[in-house]
Design a protein around this motif. Structure first.
Motif, short mmCIF file in Angstrom:
data_model
loop_
_atom_site.label_atom_id
_atom_site.label_comp_id
_atom_site.label_asym_id
_atom_site.label_seq_id
_atom_site.Cartn_x
_atom_site.Cartn_y
_atom_site.Cartn_z
N VAL A 1 1.18 -5.51 11.85
CA VAL A 1 2.48 -5.46 11.15
C VAL A 1 3.60 -5.22 12.18
CG1 VAL A 1 3.85 -4.20 9.46
CG2 VAL A 1 1.46 -4.73 8.97
N GLY B 1 4.94 -10.25 4.58
CA GLY B 1 4.10 -9.11 4.92
C GLY B 1 2.65 -9.51 5.07
N CYS C 1 11.07 -11.55 2.04
CA CYS C 1 10.23 -10.70 2.89
C CYS C 1 8.90 -11.38 3.14
CB CYS C 1 10.06 -9.29 2.31
SG CYS C 1 8.87 -9.14 1.01
N SER D 1 2.93 -12.95 1.39
CA SER D 1 2.02 -11.96 1.98
C SER D 1 0.74 -12.66 2.45
CB SER D 1 1.67 -10.89 0.96
OG SER D 1 0.73 -9.98 1.48
N ALA E 1 6.72 -7.74 12.88
CA ALA E 1 8.11 -7.26 12.73
C ALA E 1 9.00 -7.69 13.88
CB ALA E 1 8.12 -5.74 12.60
#
Length: 94
Positions: A89, A75, A73, A43, A93
Motif C-alpha cells: 500500500v 486500493g 480512489c 480495489s 501511494a
C-alpha cells in the motif's frame, strides 16, 4: 445498484487487470449514457508476498493499467493480512 440509490460504484477483488478494465469500461459507459456522476472506487488483490496480482502485475503496474479511468480512489484488499499489506500500500501511494 444505482436505482437503489448507491453513492459509489466499486470494482473490487481484482485478480486480473483485464477483467477490471472491462468492468471499468462498463461503468464508464453506463455513467455516460445515464448522465449520472457517481464516484468509482477500484480495489485490487495481491495474491502472495511477491506483491503481484494473479496475472503477475505489481500493484504499481495495476494502477498504471487503470488510472486512465480516473477513479476517486484505488486500493488493495487485505488478502495477505493488514501487516503484510502495508509495504504494498505504501508503494502504491507513491
Amino acid at each position: 445498484l444505482v436505482d437503489g440509490g448507491c453513492d459509489i460504484l466499486i470494482v473490487e477483488t481484482i485478480f486480473d487487470t483485464l477483467n477490471a478494465k472491462c468492468a471499468i469500461y462498463a461503468v464508464g459507459e453506463f455513467l455516460e449514457f445515464s448522465g449520472l456522476d457517481i464516484p468509482l472506487f477500484v480495489s485490487g488483490t495481491l495474491v502472495d508476498q511477491s506483491g503481484r496480482t494473479l496475472s503477475g502485475q505489481t500493484g504499481e503496474a495495476f494502477y498504471a493499467s487503470i488510472r486512465h479511468s480516473k477513479p476517486m480512489c484505488v486500493g488493495l484488499n487485505c488478502a495477505l493480512g493488514a501487516n503484510h499489506m502495508a509495504p504494498f500500500v505504501e508503494r502504491l501511494a507513491k
